[in-house]
Each structure stands twice: as structure tokens, then as C-alpha cells.
Design an enzyme around this catalytic site. Sequence first.
Site: not given
Ligand code: PNW
Length: 478
Positions: A302, A304, A379
Site C-alpha cells: 500500500n 500513498y 492500495e
Molecule cells: C490506509 N499513516 O490507512 C488504510 O489501509 C485504508 O483503510 C485507509 O482508508 C487508507 O490508507 C487512506 O488513509 C492508512 O498514518 C492510515 O501512515 C494512516 C496511515 C497510513 C495508512
Amino acid sequence: SHTVQAPTGSSFPPGFAWGAATAAYQIEGAVAEGGRTPSIWDTFSHTPGKVLDGDTGDTAVDHYHRFREDVRLMAELGLTSYRFSLSWPRIQPTGRGPAVERGLDFYRALVDELLDHGITPVATLYHWDLPQHLEDLGGWPARDTAARFADYAALAAEALGDRVGIWTTLNEPWCSAFLGYGSGVHAPGRTDPADALRAAHHLNLGHGLAVGALRSALPSSARTAISLNLHQIRPLTTDPADREAARRIDAVGNRVFTGPILGGAYPEDLLADTAHLVDWDSLVQPGDPAEISRPIDLLGINYYTPTVVSSAENAKDLPRHDGHGASEASPWPGAEDVAFHLAPGERTAMGWPIDPSGLTDLLLDVHRAHPGLPMLVTENGAAFEDAVGPDGAVDDPERISYLHGHLAAVARAVEAGADVRGYYLWSLMDNFEWAYGYGKRFGAVHIDYRTLARTPKASARWYAEVIRRGGLPQSPEL
Ligand code: PNW
């Protein structure tokens, strides 16, 4: 603009899974139906001050009652695969004992609907909704939770193994351990660095035991996986102190999971960095490393945004991002001297810098460190302040650009040799974004929270066209 050109647009291997992802607590609602009992996220979201605006998953997007409409939307998008999670307290309300048939029936019906539409299901056993009953008995810092998780995995696989061929154990155990028990910004909201490390070990153990249970219950054609939010770590400068900061975060952010799961042992540097917090020799029992490192078939990643770090000393005159979210407590045990920074450039509504090159680098790093292990991007996606027009129409060029850039980043990794088998957009539709509630929208499909009407955004139509072509156009505009 941050448009990224795809090198060819056709660098997705044959059979590449074009997917979207969701999680049970974020979409299902119906929290008291079918025998379901509270999970830690029900308790947490109903605790004042924990979730923005007091939002809860009580109704969420009512997927529990609207799943047939949602599968129809997936089919209209042309998705070839759908990643969802099973709610443990729907299947085993107290976290132990026999499965509740009504709970399983919901997932049987969902999976049958997917298969009827030619969509390959990918089931995640645990996307953060621990039965509250197990938290009351100690939660993930308690060793017994790992055994309970394996029993639940066996029940789920026995019931659904005839129709689900790809299983992932945990979603982002880093978040469960370090946001749930370290910084406390996620359920159950505890803030003890030692408990966070204990939780990490028991999540690893639960994963390994569950892989064993899945292997016993499933046909040999079934594939097992775990989804990790691996941090693509970038030292702020080449200064040795900043490199040391990156090493520490890599240890407690990434190798605390990849070490034992893929390598059969906790990294020595992690054990040294955290020795003042936990007694690893009593935490890790003989036999645990062998259980945890049971072979998996796929690694879910995953991604982002990248993680930029420096030493605290080198950050004292710089604007910084504390890496703690809303909490005073740190989710990084043993890394107290590390400072977090935001990568330059545009950001999403989460405040997360947009940098697709981090995904290429991450996939290639994993490919080099673990050759022969196929990967799925389980993701990737972005929240933006969507402007809603008449009839719920959303024109979201920023999301299209984000997805285009990151799909191109996947293609570049594939061209450089990474074995990436699929991509799952986060998320199919707007949903309960954990501590941020419904204010942050990641969906390709817009949800009107007054009517729960679903309307595909422009990004959904764009993604559908990418899927139809089996690759990217030269620019985001089709
Ligand atoms: C992921 N961080 O969450 C999850 O797998 C999902 O359920 C969520 O909706 C998505 O990413 C978007 O946030 C995260 O703080 C939440 O590093 C927080 C973190 C990373 C991933």
C-alpha cells in the site's frame, strides 16, 4: 502540472488485475445486524474526541444492504478484481468459538455477486476491526490474540474457500500496532511503546499462524498474501545523521514486518534500537520465527506518499511534520531523535505530498530485496476536496492526475523488472476515513451522505477507460 507521461502505456503484464479496494468497517454499516458485536473501531468511534466530527461507522455507506448495487458499479467500471475485508465480529462475535452463519452468508452473497460479474475477489481477513471482546482480554499486545486470529482464519477459509482464491491476512499491521497502541490515533487508542512492539510481534505471529490455517483449509491453487504499508524512506540530506534516522525508521516501519515474514528473523538493529522498551527474548518464543516466515505467494504493498526524515538536530531550524498525527505520543518507538518532513510539491487533502516516483522506487526496492516474490499494489489513491455539481457529479482532475502518475509509476517498475500482478485503487467509493471520519473522500465513486446515492466521479470513468484499453493514455485526458 504534475502530469507524468507513461513510457508506453502498455507495460502492464497480461492478466494484470485492475482493481479497487475497500474495508469492512469503512463501508458496511449495519453494525448490530446479523449477530455482529462491536469491534474496537465501534468503541473508538463512539468515544468523544477520537474521530473528527464524532463520525462513526454505524451506517457508513450502507454497503451491507447495497452490495448488489456496488458490485454493479464495479462491473460498469470494468474492474477485474475487488479487494474487500471480512468483519471478524460479524463472523466470530466474541473472537472465539463457532462461526455465525448469518455473518458468513453476507460474504457468500457478496462473493457470488462478484463472481457472477466476472470479478475476482481478494479477501482480507483483518482490516483493523478486532472484536472488542478480544481487546478486553488484552488485544494485540496479548499473545493469545494471534492464536484467536488463526482460528478465525480457518473458519473463514472453510466457509469461503470454495469461491475466494486470493487471501490476505492483515492490512497494514504497522497501523494496527503503532497507530493503535503507540500514538493512539487509531483504535483502540492506547499509547504505550512497549505494547505497540508487543502488538507488532503478535500481528506477525497471527499472520504466520493464519497462513498455516489458510493453507490447511484452502485448495492448493489458493494464494496467500499480506498487505504492508511499506514506507519509502528518504533521508533529507546525505548527512550520516539523516541516514541514521532513515535506518531507524526503516527498521521500525518496514523491517519489523519484512524481516520476520520474508527473512525469518527480526533485524538486529531493530532489537538494539528498542531493547530499552521490550524484552525481545521473552516476547519472541522459540518456534515463532518459523511460524511467521511461512511462505506467502504474493506481497501486497500500500503506497500513498514517501516518508522524508532527518535527525532531530538537523531539523531544528526547519518547518517539520511531526509524524504523530493528532497525538502527543509517537508511533515510532526507539526513534525519538528522528524528525519528519514533507516532501516538496503538491499535496492531497490529507496533506500527503504527491510523489509517484516513491512507488516506482518502493516496488523496485522490494523486487531487489526479495526477488521472485510477486507483488500487488493493494492500495493507492488520494483524497481531494471534491466539488460536487448538480446530481452529485464530481469533476476530479487532481485525482485523475494522481492515478495517472501512480499507474505510470507502476508501469516503470514493471519495465525495470518488478513482478507486479495488479493494482487496487483506494478506494472504490468515498467512505469512513478512520480518525478523519467522512470528511476525507478517497472514492472513485462519490457518496452523497444524506441520500447514500452513488455517483461515479470523472476519475471513475477515466479508470474504466484505462481498464478497457489495458493501459495508460499519453496524458490524463482521454
Ligand atoms: C490506509 N499513516 O490507512 C488504510 O489501509 C485504508 O483503510 C485507509 O482508508 C487508507 O490508507 C487512506 O488513509 C492508512 O498514518 C492510515 O501512515 C494512516 C496511515 C497510513 C495508512
